[in-house]
Design an enzyme around this catalytic site. Structure first.
Site, short mmCIF file in Angstrom:
data_model
loop_
_atom_site.label_atom_id
_atom_site.label_comp_id
_atom_site.label_asym_id
_atom_site.label_seq_id
_atom_site.Cartn_x
_atom_site.Cartn_y
_atom_site.Cartn_z
N CYS A 1 0.86 -1.07 -0.07
CA CYS A 1 0.30 0.52 0.13
C CYS A 1 0.84 1.36 -0.27
O CYS A 1 0.18 1.73 -0.66
CB CYS A 1 -1.25 0.15 1.51
SG CYS A 1 -0.21 -0.36 2.63
N HIS B 1 -3.15 5.98 4.49
CA HIS B 1 -2.15 5.85 5.32
C HIS B 1 -1.32 7.97 4.78
O HIS B 1 -1.96 8.19 4.04
CB HIS B 1 -1.31 5.37 4.49
CG HIS B 1 -1.29 3.84 5.06
ND1 HIS B 1 -1.79 4.08 6.10
CD2 HIS B 1 -0.72 3.19 4.48
CE1 HIS B 1 -1.77 2.08 6.37
NE2 HIS B 1 -1.04 1.92 5.63
#
Ligand code: A2P
Length: 349
Positions: free
Chosen positions: A130, A243
């Site tokens: 990711c 994130h």
């Protein structure tokens, strides 16, 4: 008549699985049959898809019979167990785990960066880590204009990266702390609520954790730049979802801030978010549920004439995992790389 495909989701009951279901529906991926697979723990559950309740089955050796495409997000060991069986059954596997990413015969694909790589697949296509997906989307458009020489990244990674149960754990920890109770850590090694810690993946002899090595090795593979200088420090923070990353880029020549902004304001999958007056820049809360990676705070590195600094936030579950996988499936359709079933109507089983 529309061409449509028999799709299986391995890990359907997880955080990424839920997002895969939503995106297949929202993006109208042509699904003729949907098979939802998870562990035996989830057998008997059912999940919504296009207004139907679709049963969840425990994955077994017959799960992939007749399946055209498998979207797998159930961890590396589950992928290692089942991916080759799915391929042997005739399916193409888009795997969200780390199991095959660095395998030379497996393309590692970010559709905005290296879409051409899918064509070389031999049954398995890997979805990158990711943090790597989010970073490469934001910096590749700059790399295309002027090659990046060195990347220094620091990540601020949410609980969602460790799955649905980890997100729940942080909420329970926060409640415990607010009630004066000691927080319990089961999924994470330490309490994450009101805390942070360096990423808890395995450390190597050089002191880098697996997550940091993924950013280094996967970026090199996706960019097809085996010697690109990349270093990273990955940190888990008490954010539920999305994130954040602070990225320092070094080029051979100075790269003007205004040019970088112009390029990134038009880059696919990127949204420039900067209000310097209001001191408003990307935040994980704003990135949650969004397809685009939010990029801002683009500024000259005061310590280096050829350096740029930028800040980004991106939804780890969406673009960092499920959306990227669905985009790879869409690429396979566009490039005619999937065998299809011709179906007159949508059916689920
Ligand atoms: P289950 O819900 O039955 O445990 P997350 O990353 O959000 O924790 O989700 C992980 C997903 O992977 C879940 O759907 C989970 O199913 C699935 N999964 C985990 N281990 C296995 C396994 N051994 N076989 C099949 N699916 C698994």
């Amino acid at each position: 008549m529309t061409e449509s495909y028999r799709v299986a989701i391995l890990g359907a009951t997880g955080a990424v699985g839920a997002e895969l279901l939503e995106l297949l529906e929202k993006r109208q991926f042509p699904v003729s049959e949907l098979r939802l697979l998870a562990s035996a723990r989830s057998a008997g559950q059912s999940l919504n898809f296009k207004g139907d309740r679709v049963p969840v089955h425990a994955v077994d050796e017959h799960s992939f019979d007749g399946v055209d495409i498998v979207l797998a997000s159930a961890g590396a060991s589950t992928s290692r167990t089942w991916a080759s069986q799915a391929v042997a059954a005739g399916a193409i596997v888009i795997d969200n785990s780390s199991a095959f990413r660095m395998d030379a015969s497996v393309p590692l694909v970010v559709p905005e960066v290296n879409p051409e790589a899918v064509s070389a697949h031999q049954g398995i296509i890997a979805n990158p880590n990711c943090t790597t997906i989010l970073m490469t989307i934001a910096i590749y458009p700059l790399h295309q204009i002027q090659p990046i020489k060195r990347i220094v990244a620091a990540t601020y990674q949410s609980a969602s990266g460790a799955g649905a149960r980890a997100m729940e754990e942080v909420k329970v920890q926060a409640q415990a702390i607010l009630q004066g109770q000691p927080p319990k850590a089961e999924i994470f090694p330490y309490p994450l609520a009101f805390n942070l810690f360096p990423h808890n993946s395995k450390l190597n002899e050089q002191g880098y954790c697996e997550e940091e090595m993924k950013m280094i090795n996967e970026t090199r593979k996706i960019f097809n730049e085996p010697t690109l200088q990349v270093t990273a420090t990955c940190v888990r923070v008490p954010v539920l979802r999305a994130h954040s990353e602070a990225i320092n880029l070094e080029f051979d020549q100075p790269f003007s801030v205004s040019r970088a902004k112009e390029i990134l304001s038009q880059a696919p999958g990127v949204k420039l978010v900067e209000d310097w007056q209001a001191n408003y820049f990307p935040m994980p809360m704003d990135a949650s549920g969004q397809d685009d990676v939010l990029v801002g705070r683009i500024r000259q590195d005061l310590s280096h004439p050829c350096g740029l600094e930028l800040w980004l936030c991106g939804d780890q579950i969406r673009k960092g995992a499920a959306l990227n996988a669905v985009q790879i499936a869409e690429l396979l359709v566009q490039k005619n790389l999937l065998k299809s079933t011709v179906a007159l109507s949508h059916s689920v089983s």
